[in-house]
Design an enzyme around this catalytic site. Structure first.
Site, short mmCIF file in Angstrom:
data_model
loop_
_atom_site.label_atom_id
_atom_site.label_comp_id
_atom_site.label_asym_id
_atom_site.label_seq_id
_atom_site.Cartn_x
_atom_site.Cartn_y
_atom_site.Cartn_z
N CYS A 150 -5.44 -5.33 30.95
CA CYS A 150 -4.77 -5.93 29.94
C CYS A 150 -5.68 -6.24 28.77
CB CYS A 150 -4.36 -7.38 30.48
SG CYS A 150 -3.60 -8.42 29.26
N CYS A 160 8.17 -1.36 20.46
CA CYS A 160 7.26 -0.22 20.44
C CYS A 160 6.98 0.50 21.70
CB CYS A 160 5.77 -0.82 19.78
SG CYS A 160 5.88 -1.59 18.32
N CYS A 208 0.91 -1.12 0.02
CA CYS A 208 0.08 0.06 0.07
C CYS A 208 0.80 1.35 0.05
CB CYS A 208 -0.87 -0.04 1.26
SG CYS A 208 -0.18 0.23 2.70
N CYS A 228 0.21 1.15 20.16
CA CYS A 228 -1.24 0.37 20.19
C CYS A 228 -1.76 0.29 21.27
CB CYS A 228 -1.05 -0.84 19.08
SG CYS A 228 -0.28 -0.62 17.74
N CYS A 242 2.05 -6.98 14.30
CA CYS A 242 2.13 -6.80 12.89
C CYS A 242 3.72 -6.86 12.37
CB CYS A 242 1.77 -5.19 12.66
SG CYS A 242 2.93 -4.02 13.13
N CYS A 283 -4.86 -9.36 22.12
CA CYS A 283 -3.34 -9.00 21.95
C CYS A 283 -2.49 -9.95 21.76
CB CYS A 283 -3.13 -8.30 23.42
SG CYS A 283 -1.45 -7.39 23.35
N CYS A 305 3.86 -3.05 9.88
CA CYS A 305 2.77 -2.61 9.22
C CYS A 305 2.09 -1.54 9.57
CB CYS A 305 1.58 -3.71 9.29
SG CYS A 305 0.57 -3.62 7.73
N CYS A 345 4.87 1.95 3.83
CA CYS A 345 6.13 2.11 4.64
C CYS A 345 6.89 3.15 4.24
CB CYS A 345 7.01 0.76 4.38
SG CYS A 345 6.17 -0.58 5.22
N CYS A 405 -2.19 -5.25 20.63
CA CYS A 405 -1.04 -5.47 19.56
C CYS A 405 -1.41 -6.57 18.58
CB CYS A 405 0.28 -5.71 20.37
SG CYS A 405 1.33 -6.39 19.24
N CYS A 444 5.04 -6.94 4.43
CA CYS A 444 4.75 -7.53 3.24
C CYS A 444 5.99 -8.03 2.59
CB CYS A 444 4.25 -6.51 2.28
SG CYS A 444 2.33 -5.84 2.96
N CYS A 450 5.29 -4.24 28.68
CA CYS A 450 3.97 -3.28 28.38
C CYS A 450 3.29 -2.51 29.54
CB CYS A 450 2.95 -4.82 28.11
SG CYS A 450 1.25 -3.90 27.94
N HIS A 459 5.13 -7.91 25.38
CA HIS A 459 4.65 -8.27 26.53
C HIS A 459 5.59 -7.82 27.95
CE1 HIS A 459 1.68 -10.67 29.19
NE2 HIS A 459 2.79 -11.57 29.47
S1 SF4 Z 1 -2.00 -5.95 27.06
FE1 SF4 Z 1 -0.82 -7.56 25.51
S2 SF4 Z 1 1.27 -7.15 25.90
FE2 SF4 Z 1 0.05 -6.12 27.56
S3 SF4 Z 1 0.11 -7.61 29.18
FE3 SF4 Z 1 -1.84 -7.67 28.16
S4 SF4 Z 1 -1.46 -9.49 26.74
FE4 SF4 Z 1 0.77 -8.68 27.38
S1 SF4 Z 2 0.63 -4.17 16.49
FE1 SF4 Z 2 2.23 -4.47 17.96
S2 SF4 Z 2 4.11 -4.54 16.93
FE2 SF4 Z 2 2.74 -3.59 15.46
S3 SF4 Z 2 3.14 -1.05 15.85
FE3 SF4 Z 2 1.24 -2.18 17.36
S4 SF4 Z 2 2.28 -2.74 19.18
FE4 SF4 Z 2 3.99 -2.46 17.58
#
Ligand code: SF4
Ligand code: SF4
Length: 362
Positions: free
Chosen positions: A257, A272, A60, A284, A294, A263, A191, A63, A291, A158, A232, A229
């Site tokens: 969570c 990230c 697309c 995200c 991606c 996730c 992505c 990037c 998450c 991709c 996070c 994780h």
């Molecule tokens: S939101 Fe996702 S990365 Fe964060 S603690 Fe929960 S499962 Fe783990």
């Molecule tokens: S989907 Fe997960 S790996 Fe992709 S940008 Fe969001 S937090 Fe980062």
């Protein structure tokens, strides 16, 4: 040749130059001791520009947009000023036969010296006829350009692993670059890919004249070495079995969570949570979205918003424990404070470790 830095007409002062060099060092996880070396190397590179050929396939163009939106514009300009973009279908002014000729001339003139950047998956069904540029299949273009490239860099999920164009049922049999040409390909998935990941990887290659340390999926370790994780901001919610069940739901006294909403943080490796997106604004999970993993070869794995196997098991166990009162006892023992990874690891089942074992990551 495209010279974006000059096109943007931005002068880089000596002070800014050193500051940008320090930013580059931080991006690459290098100490301040490397700053003078980076500054000297980048200055040296500016005298003999590195040719780059950037091809687009099934994708697309997100990037390229992400790269152009670097929130360290000075760094991006600095890097672009050391690069000579010989061919880039989105950014170049030329089109048609003139563009095709520019590509052929660049491959001949800079044989063995150029960095080949590929953005987009490669459809291979029926010998690649489902993605053609100037009468040639994208597959044949990548194969030809890779033959005499000094380095091959796949930008975005991709190009790295097939990504969305390769999603089930993958009617054109899209594949990532490494699966088509073999050999060493530096994968910068995402992505889109984060602009720092693109800039930092290219700088690392130029500085050290070799590819950075890669993980088993060909990703540079400085950017893809850590599990989401583990870092996070909602990890306390996970440890206490406090899950967001509806989008937009806010739990009292804790960031819930996102595991129940699909996730994939426990099976995703990227920085990230520390690097953040959109000029360091957020990412995200902190923005109340799961998450989607991606940057992983499995992306996009559907359904997106159902818990992954490891987390579903943990939710089931934690809810059973809560019924018996053990999780609430555990939470109470922490005085209601957010339980960090270290505090929780020995007390509750840690799905992330299970996932890590399953993924075979050290
Ligand atoms: S939101 Fe996702 S990365 Fe964060 S603690 Fe929960 S499962 Fe783990
Ligand atoms: S989907 Fe997960 S790996 Fe992709 S940008 Fe969001 S937090 Fe980062």
């Amino acid at each position: 040749m495209i010279d974006l830095a000059r096109a943007l007409r931005k002068d880089i002062s000596r002070r800014s130059f050193i500051k940008y060099s320090a930013t580059l060092a931080a991006m690459l996880g290098l100490s301040d001791a490397f700053v003078p070396k980076i500054a000297a190397a980048v200055e040296g590179m500016a005298n003999g520009k590195q040719p780059v050929i950037w091809l687009h396939g099934a994708e697309c163009t997100g990037c390229t947009v992400s790269f152009a939106n670097s929130h360290h514009p000075g760094v991006a300009e600095l890097v672009l000023d050391t690069l000579s973009l010989q061919y880039h279908e989105t950014l170049m002014a030329a089109s048609g036969h003139v563009a095709e000729k520019a590509l052929e001339e660049a491959m001949t003139r800079f044989k063995g010296k150029y960095i080949l950047v590929v953005e987009g998956a490669i459809p291979v069904k029926d010998d690649g006829i489902y993605c053609r540029i100037g009468g040639k299949t994208f597959k044949s273009m990548v194969e030809e350009a890779a033959t005499n490239a000094a380095y091959v860099v796949a930008v975005g999920t991709c190009a790295s692993f097939g990504g969305i164009p390769a999603a089930d049922p993958n009617p054109t049999q899209c594949k990532g670059v490494a699966d088509v040409i073999g050999g060493t390909v530096v994968n910068i998935p995402g992505c889109p890919a984060h602009p720092d990941w693109i800039v930092g990887t290219i700088v690392s290659i130029l500085l050290f004249n070799k590819v950075p340390e890669l993980d088993k999926h060909g990703r540079p370790m400085p950017f893809f070495g850590k599990q989401i994780h583990e870092n996070c901001p909602r990890r306390g919610g996970y440890e206490q079995g406090r899950f967001v069940k509806k989008f937009g739901e806010e739990l009292p006294d804790i960031e819930g969570c996102m595991g129940a909403k699909g996730c994939r943080g426990p099976i995703t490796y990227a920085d990230c949570p520390h690097r953040l997106w959109n000029a360091g604004t957020n990412f995200c999970i902190a923005a109340s979205a799961p998450c989607a993993g991606c940057v992983e070869p499995s992306f996009p794995k559907l359904p997106l918003y159902e818990p992954i196997e490891e987390v579903a098991k943990f939710i089931e166990e934690s809810e059973a424990s809560q019924d018996e009162g053990s999780i609430s006892t555990f939470a109470a023992s922490l005085g209601g404070a957010v339980a960090g990874a270290a505090a929780g690891a020995g007390a509750v089942y840690f799905a992330g470790e299970k996932a890590r074992e399953k993924e075979g990551v050290e």
